[in-house]
Design a protein around this motif. Structure first.
Motif, PDB file in Angstrom:
ATOM      1  N   PRO A 194     -51.292  55.194  66.369  1.00 44.12           N
ATOM      2  CA  PRO A 194     -51.907  56.173  67.281  1.00 44.12           C
ATOM      3  C   PRO A 194     -52.765  57.235  66.583  1.00 44.12           C
ATOM      4  CG  PRO A 194     -49.642  55.773  67.929  1.00 44.12           C
ATOM      5  CD  PRO A 194     -49.849  55.093  66.593  1.00 44.12           C
ATOM      6  N   THR A 195     -52.641  57.373  65.272  1.00 44.82           N
ATOM      7  CA  THR A 195     -53.432  58.374  64.550  1.00 44.82           C
ATOM      8  C   THR A 195     -54.844  57.887  64.231  1.00 44.82           C
ATOM      9  OG1 THR A 195     -52.727  57.691  62.328  1.00 44.82           O
ATOM     10  CG2 THR A 195     -51.329  59.281  63.486  1.00 44.82           C
ATOM     11  N   PHE A 196     -55.157  56.625  64.528  1.00 42.96           N
ATOM     12  CA  PHE A 196     -56.464  56.066  64.206  1.00 42.96           C
ATOM     13  C   PHE A 196     -57.308  55.857  65.450  1.00 42.96           C
ATOM     14  CE2 PHE A 196     -53.700  54.736  60.724  1.00 42.96           C
ATOM     15  CZ  PHE A 196     -54.413  55.244  59.655  1.00 42.96           C
ATOM     16  N   THR A 197     -58.628  55.762  65.241  1.00 39.01           N
ATOM     17  CA  THR A 197     -59.565  55.600  66.349  1.00 39.01           C
ATOM     18  C   THR A 197     -59.709  54.127  66.728  1.00 39.01           C
ATOM     19  OG1 THR A 197     -61.445  55.405  64.844  1.00 39.01           O
ATOM     20  CG2 THR A 197     -60.886  57.629  65.621  1.00 39.01           C
ATOM     21  N   ASP A 198     -60.344  53.876  67.848  1.00 40.81           N
ATOM     22  CA  ASP A 198     -60.602  52.512  68.308  1.00 40.81           C
ATOM     23  C   ASP A 198     -61.420  51.751  67.278  1.00 40.81           C
ATOM     24  OD1 ASP A 198     -59.352  53.393  70.581  1.00 40.81           O
ATOM     25  OD2 ASP A 198     -61.092  53.168  71.893  1.00 40.81           O
ATOM     26  N   ASN A 199     -61.054  50.495  67.038  1.00 40.67           N
ATOM     27  CA  ASN A 199     -61.783  49.594  66.139  1.00 40.67           C
ATOM     28  C   ASN A 199     -61.963  50.141  64.724  1.00 40.67           C
ATOM     29  OD1 ASN A 199     -62.179  47.567  68.117  1.00 40.67           O
ATOM     30  ND2 ASN A 199     -63.838  48.799  68.975  1.00 40.67           N
ATOM     31  N   GLU A 200     -61.067  50.982  64.283  1.00 35.27           N
ATOM     32  CA  GLU A 200     -61.200  51.576  62.945  1.00 35.27           C
ATOM     33  C   GLU A 200     -60.990  50.554  61.832  1.00 35.27           C
ATOM     34  OE1 GLU A 200     -59.600  55.362  60.368  1.00 35.27           O
ATOM     35  OE2 GLU A 200     -59.499  55.380  62.541  1.00 35.27           O
ATOM     36  N   PHE A 201     -60.188  49.533  62.085  1.00 29.85           N
ATOM     37  CA  PHE A 201     -59.865  48.554  61.053  1.00 29.85           C
ATOM     38  C   PHE A 201     -60.584  47.239  61.290  1.00 29.85           C
ATOM     39  CE2 PHE A 201     -56.020  51.186  61.588  1.00 29.85           C
ATOM     40  CZ  PHE A 201     -56.040  51.808  60.352  1.00 29.85           C
ATOM     41  N   HIS A 202     -60.958  46.591  60.207  1.00 34.02           N
ATOM     42  CA  HIS A 202     -61.530  45.248  60.304  1.00 34.02           C
ATOM     43  C   HIS A 202     -60.442  44.245  60.630  1.00 34.02           C
ATOM     44  CE1 HIS A 202     -65.449  46.456  58.912  1.00 34.02           C
ATOM     45  NE2 HIS A 202     -64.886  47.068  57.889  1.00 34.02           N
ATOM     46  N   LEU A 203     -59.246  44.467  60.055  1.00 33.35           N
ATOM     47  CA  LEU A 203     -58.178  43.501  60.212  1.00 33.35           C
ATOM     48  C   LEU A 203     -56.832  44.207  60.221  1.00 33.35           C
ATOM     49  CD1 LEU A 203     -57.178  40.473  60.085  1.00 33.35           C
ATOM     50  CD2 LEU A 203     -57.002  40.832  57.616  1.00 33.35           C
ATOM     51  N   CYS A 204     -55.976  43.766  61.107  1.00 31.95           N
ATOM     52  CA  CYS A 204     -54.590  44.208  61.120  1.00 31.95           C
ATOM     53  C   CYS A 204     -53.723  42.957  61.099  1.00 31.95           C
ATOM     54  CB  CYS A 204     -54.294  45.026  62.379  1.00 31.95           C
ATOM     55  SG  CYS A 204     -52.568  45.554  62.521  1.00 31.95           S
ATOM     56  N   TYR A 205     -52.830  42.870  60.116  1.00 29.37           N
ATOM     57  CA  TYR A 205     -51.886  41.767  60.035  1.00 29.37           C
ATOM     58  C   TYR A 205     -50.511  42.310  60.392  1.00 29.37           C
ATOM     59  CZ  TYR A 205     -48.654  38.353  58.235  1.00 29.37           C
ATOM     60  OH  TYR A 205     -47.618  37.473  58.124  1.00 29.37           O
ATOM     61  N   ALA A 206     -49.852  41.689  61.373  1.00 30.37           N
ATOM     62  CA  ALA A 206     -48.546  42.167  61.815  1.00 30.37           C
ATOM     63  C   ALA A 206     -47.515  41.054  61.700  1.00 30.37           C
ATOM     64  CB  ALA A 206     -48.634  42.651  63.257  1.00 30.37           C
ATOM     65  N   ASP A 207     -46.399  41.375  61.084  1.00 26.34           N
ATOM     66  CA  ASP A 207     -45.263  40.466  60.972  1.00 26.34           C
ATOM     67  C   ASP A 207     -44.057  41.200  61.551  1.00 26.34           C
ATOM     68  OD1 ASP A 207     -43.670  38.310  60.276  1.00 26.34           O
ATOM     69  OD2 ASP A 207     -43.378  39.004  58.224  1.00 26.34           O
ATOM     70  N   PRO A 208     -44.006  41.286  62.900  1.00 27.60           N
ATOM     71  CA  PRO A 208     -42.953  42.079  63.529  1.00 27.60           C
ATOM     72  C   PRO A 208     -41.583  41.418  63.391  1.00 27.60           C
ATOM     73  CG  PRO A 208     -44.149  40.874  65.189  1.00 27.60           C
ATOM     74  CD  PRO A 208     -44.866  40.631  63.889  1.00 27.60           C
ATOM     75  N   PRO A 209     -40.514  42.197  63.564  1.00 31.20           N
ATOM     76  CA  PRO A 209     -39.184  41.589  63.584  1.00 31.20           C
ATOM     77  C   PRO A 209     -39.106  40.570  64.717  1.00 31.20           C
ATOM     78  CG  PRO A 209     -39.075  43.968  64.042  1.00 31.20           C
ATOM     79  CD  PRO A 209     -40.498  43.622  63.810  1.00 31.20           C
ATOM     80  N   PHE A 210     -38.322  39.517  64.529  1.00 35.75           N
ATOM     81  CA  PHE A 210     -38.245  38.433  65.503  1.00 35.75           C
ATOM     82  C   PHE A 210     -37.144  38.630  66.540  1.00 35.75           C
ATOM     83  CE2 PHE A 210     -39.975  35.213  62.161  1.00 35.75           C
ATOM     84  CZ  PHE A 210     -41.213  35.813  62.232  1.00 35.75           C
ATOM     85  N   ASN A 211     -36.384  39.718  66.453  1.00 31.69           N
ATOM     86  CA  ASN A 211     -35.301  40.019  67.388  1.00 31.69           C
ATOM     87  C   ASN A 211     -34.257  38.901  67.417  1.00 31.69           C
ATOM     88  OD1 ASN A 211     -34.233  42.039  69.081  1.00 31.69           O
ATOM     89  ND2 ASN A 211     -34.669  40.766  70.859  1.00 31.69           N
TER      90      ASN A 211
END
Length: 133
Positions: free
Chosen positions: A23-40
């Motif tokens: 939430p501290t970043f602006t729209d489209n600020e990053f070229h790439l976001c890689y997410a490996d969330p917990p699988f629950n």
């Protein structure tokens, strides 16, 4: 402002709870976001109920879907491309991806919650219109 754990030239890596960082970043600020969330998984995986003690990964299905929706919305907002490794059992929680790629890993099969082993992992690719990924 949250400081990156790695910052060299144009590459910055942030480490932490994405629900606090994104939430501290602006729209489209990053070229790439890689997410490996917990699988629950409830901290138990496979036919021997193998336990992973280093995670708090035992939410109700409704709580887990809410958690995923929260971080996913922010990750999608802040990044031009988003890659997510959701775990095979969680593919249906996410919106339709632009692409679904299979990561084939025959030399490192892992336990799965269905009582067997996986030798693959799904990679969901969410891409805003660009020429190439």
């Amino acid at each position: 402002m949250i400081e990156p754990v790695y910052d060299e030239d144009r590459i910055k890596i942030y480490c932490g709870d994405c629900r606090e960082i994104l939430p501290t970043f602006t729209d489209n600020e990053f070229h790439l976001c890689y997410a490996d969330p917990p699988f629950n998984t409830g901290n138990k995986i496979g036919w021997k109920n193998r336990k992973y003690d280093n995670t708090d990964d035992d939410l109700s299905p409704k709580e887990y879907e809410s958690f995923c929706q929260t971080w996913f919305t922010q990750a999608r907002r802040t990044s031009q491309k988003l890659l997510v490794t959701p775990g095979a059992g969680n593919i249906g929680i996410y919106p339709n991806a632009t692409w679904v790629v299979v990561i084939y890993k025959p030399s490192s099969p892992s336990f799965n919650r269905f009582g067997g082993f996986n030798c693959w992992e799904p990679l969901l690719v969410f891409d805003k219109p660009v020429k190439r990924l």
